[in-house]
Design a protein around this motif. Sequence first.
Motif, PDB file in Angstrom:
ATOM      1  N   ILE A  66       0.870  -1.103   0.083  1.00 24.62           N
ATOM      2  CA  ILE A  66      -0.051   0.100  -0.030  1.00 24.62           C
ATOM      3  C   ILE A  66       0.827   1.290   0.030  1.00 24.62           C
ATOM      4  O   ILE A  66       0.511   2.337  -0.647  1.00 24.62           O
ATOM      5  N   GLU A  67       2.080   1.060   0.777  1.00 21.86           N
ATOM      6  CA  GLU A  67       2.871   2.435   0.796  1.00 21.86           C
ATOM      7  C   GLU A  67       3.762   2.568  -0.516  1.00 21.86           C
ATOM      8  O   GLU A  67       3.511   3.750  -1.047  1.00 21.86           O
ATOM      9  N   LEU A  68       3.952   1.427  -1.144  1.00 19.78           N
ATOM     10  CA  LEU A  68       4.414   1.780  -2.724  1.00 19.78           C
ATOM     11  C   LEU A  68       3.503   2.274  -3.669  1.00 19.78           C
ATOM     12  O   LEU A  68       3.870   3.107  -4.551  1.00 19.78           O
ATOM     13  N   SER A  69       2.489   1.559  -3.526  1.00 15.68           N
ATOM     14  CA  SER A  69       1.254   2.174  -4.599  1.00 15.68           C
ATOM     15  C   SER A  69       0.802   3.601  -4.339  1.00 15.68           C
ATOM     16  O   SER A  69       0.771   4.373  -5.315  1.00 15.68           O
ATOM     17  N   SER A  70       0.823   4.160  -2.979  1.00 14.84           N
ATOM     18  CA  SER A  70       0.523   5.544  -2.678  1.00 14.84           C
ATOM     19  C   SER A  70       1.802   6.417  -3.185  1.00 14.84           C
ATOM     20  O   SER A  70       1.318   7.466  -3.850  1.00 14.84           O
ATOM     21  N   GLU A  71       2.969   5.648  -3.135  1.00 14.92           N
ATOM     22  CA  GLU A  71       4.208   6.717  -3.829  1.00 14.92           C
ATOM     23  C   GLU A  71       3.904   6.662  -5.277  1.00 14.92           C
ATOM     24  O   GLU A  71       4.116   7.621  -5.819  1.00 14.92           O
ATOM     25  N   MET A  72       3.812   5.755  -5.766  1.00 18.29           N
ATOM     26  CA  MET A  72       3.389   5.418  -7.345  1.00 18.29           C
ATOM     27  C   MET A  72       2.366   6.504  -7.798  1.00 18.29           C
ATOM     28  O   MET A  72       2.706   7.301  -8.856  1.00 18.29           O
ATOM     29  N   VAL A  73       1.334   6.706  -7.150  1.00 17.85           N
ATOM     30  CA  VAL A  73       0.365   7.597  -7.375  1.00 17.85           C
ATOM     31  C   VAL A  73       0.820   8.961  -7.176  1.00 17.85           C
ATOM     32  O   VAL A  73       0.585   9.977  -7.978  1.00 17.85           O
ATOM     33  N   ARG A  74       1.677   9.274  -6.195  1.00 15.89           N
ATOM     34  CA  ARG A  74       2.177  10.711  -5.960  1.00 15.89           C
ATOM     35  C   ARG A  74       3.170  11.069  -7.162  1.00 15.89           C
ATOM     36  O   ARG A  74       3.216  12.208  -7.335  1.00 15.89           O
ATOM     37  N   PHE A  75       3.804  10.204  -7.607  1.00 17.48           N
ATOM     38  CA  PHE A  75       4.697  10.330  -8.792  1.00 17.48           C
ATOM     39  C   PHE A  75       3.992  10.796  -9.816  1.00 17.48           C
ATOM     40  O   PHE A  75       4.377  11.097 -10.924  1.00 17.48           O
ATOM     41  N   GLY A  76       2.710  10.368 -10.153  1.00 16.42           N
ATOM     42  CA  GLY A  76       2.077  10.648 -11.284  1.00 16.42           C
ATOM     43  C   GLY A  76       1.899   9.402 -12.197  1.00 16.42           C
ATOM     44  O   GLY A  76       1.455   9.301 -13.311  1.00 16.42           O
ATOM     45  N   GLY A  77       2.066   8.121 -11.408  1.00 21.10           N
ATOM     46  CA  GLY A  77       1.983   6.787 -12.287  1.00 21.10           C
ATOM     47  C   GLY A  77       0.515   6.599 -12.712  1.00 21.10           C
ATOM     48  O   GLY A  77       0.546   5.912 -13.817  1.00 21.10           O
ATOM     49  N   LEU A  78      -0.508   7.037 -12.107  1.00 27.09           N
ATOM     50  CA  LEU A  78      -1.886   6.669 -12.638  1.00 27.09           C
ATOM     51  C   LEU A  78      -1.798   7.299 -14.136  1.00 27.09           C
ATOM     52  O   LEU A  78      -2.445   6.603 -15.024  1.00 27.09           O
ATOM     53  N   ASN A  79      -1.386   8.517 -14.406  1.00 32.41           N
ATOM     54  CA  ASN A  79      -1.401   9.087 -15.690  1.00 32.41           C
ATOM     55  C   ASN A  79      -0.772   8.121 -16.503  1.00 32.41           C
ATOM     56  O   ASN A  79      -1.132   7.919 -17.862  1.00 32.41           O
ATOM     57  N   LEU A  80       0.425   7.705 -16.161  1.00 34.48           N
ATOM     58  CA  LEU A  80       1.250   6.841 -16.976  1.00 34.48           C
ATOM     59  C   LEU A  80       0.524   5.433 -17.332  1.00 34.48           C
ATOM     60  O   LEU A  80       0.499   5.078 -18.584  1.00 34.48           O
ATOM     61  N   LEU A  81      -0.129   5.031 -16.381  1.00 35.39           N
ATOM     62  CA  LEU A  81      -0.713   3.542 -16.547  1.00 35.39           C
ATOM     63  C   LEU A  81      -2.026   3.971 -17.493  1.00 35.39           C
ATOM     64  O   LEU A  81      -2.122   2.999 -18.372  1.00 35.39           O
ATOM     65  N   VAL A  82      -2.618   4.877 -17.188  1.00 34.27           N
ATOM     66  CA  VAL A  82      -3.887   5.241 -18.354  1.00 34.27           C
ATOM     67  C   VAL A  82      -3.515   5.344 -19.512  1.00 34.27           C
ATOM     68  O   VAL A  82      -4.137   4.807 -20.458  1.00 34.27           O
ATOM     69  N   ALA A  83      -2.499   6.148 -19.581  1.00 30.29           N
ATOM     70  CA  ALA A  83      -2.031   6.319 -21.030  1.00 30.29           C
ATOM     71  C   ALA A  83      -1.512   5.177 -21.859  1.00 30.29           C
ATOM     72  O   ALA A  83      -1.447   4.919 -23.068  1.00 30.29           O
ATOM     73  N   TRP A  84      -0.940   4.229 -21.070  1.00 29.85           N
ATOM     74  CA  TRP A  84      -0.346   3.106 -21.670  1.00 29.85           C
ATOM     75  C   TRP A  84      -1.575   2.186 -21.972  1.00 29.85           C
ATOM     76  O   TRP A  84      -1.714   1.654 -23.034  1.00 29.85           O
TER      77      TRP A  84
END
Length: 346
Positions: A103-121
Amino acid sequence: KNFLMRWADAQMIDGRHMLECALVFLQQNHPLRPKLNVSMLSGVNVTADASSSSSSSLSSSSSPSSSSPSHELFIVTPRVQDWGIIRNIPAALLSLQEFTQSIELSSEMVRFGGLNLLVAWARTFQKRGEHAHYLETISCLITVASNNPFCCNKMVQMGMMEVITEWLQESSNDNLAEQKKLMLLATSVVDMDPEATLRFVNSGGLGYLRSVLASNETKLQERAIDLMMSLTFENKVDGLSHLILNHEGFVDDLKRIITHNSSDIRTIGRTLLMNLAKAGPTERRIIRTEGLQQTLIDRLMDENGVGFDERWSLAQITRVIQEHRDDAVNVQQGKDLKTEEDFVEF
């Protein structure tokens, strides 16, 4: 004890380090370079030739003295050589899915902007027809959303529920795995964030669910009912249960669910119906007047093929439906069903 604590810190930071490697790799290799907050990574500068992702490189701009003192010995920044582990897009997605189970790392990923990245892919794979990679990306989003209110809230705020609804409506009848994963993603977000329910409904999600319930795909129907259970849980959106019961065809769908050949569908269907019945007197009146109650009673009276657990569950739903009604229909041959002992005698 101190050694174990420091070792745990080292493992955590290394996980964060590999998470960052995967994110930067995906960002540098995507044709549109979706938004990624590189400044939040561990002192990383990313330089790349826009014409070639192979020239991407990483360099650390931080020094040990700039690191947090408590983690001074363990701070690790993404290194070029670690990209050998992440040689391609599927490997990067697999790494993300593995590390975001925390959960901690998934929250980190979201803070980095990883959601935009995954949706784009995901959109890219969808347009290219790369179905397997598309499903892997959705699986990664499911992992990020699972039991993580922070990540789910960010998904809702960025419009993820509208995107999910759009993808569901665009999916063909042949892509059952895709639809199941998308409904699981929607359910994961709805479970964690109340606003997700409203956004899913407002973007046309009920129409899609209605089409699934009217189909003959049992596994899809299970996912759809699961999602509807989450949408209606504890009546978190006022008026939604009323909307569902008034939606053309849903009452007939519920009748079929109660008598379905699949015991799994009947079980989750009863939970859904209980959610709807508990929503309020208006919903209970619709259930009574539109024939759903009679379907329940007919099933309850069926002496063949209805086990104890199902019979007990049906009786409880029927009692809820009859609340505040003077002319309540007795389902126990002239006696009120009040206790488990009474039910055993039924």
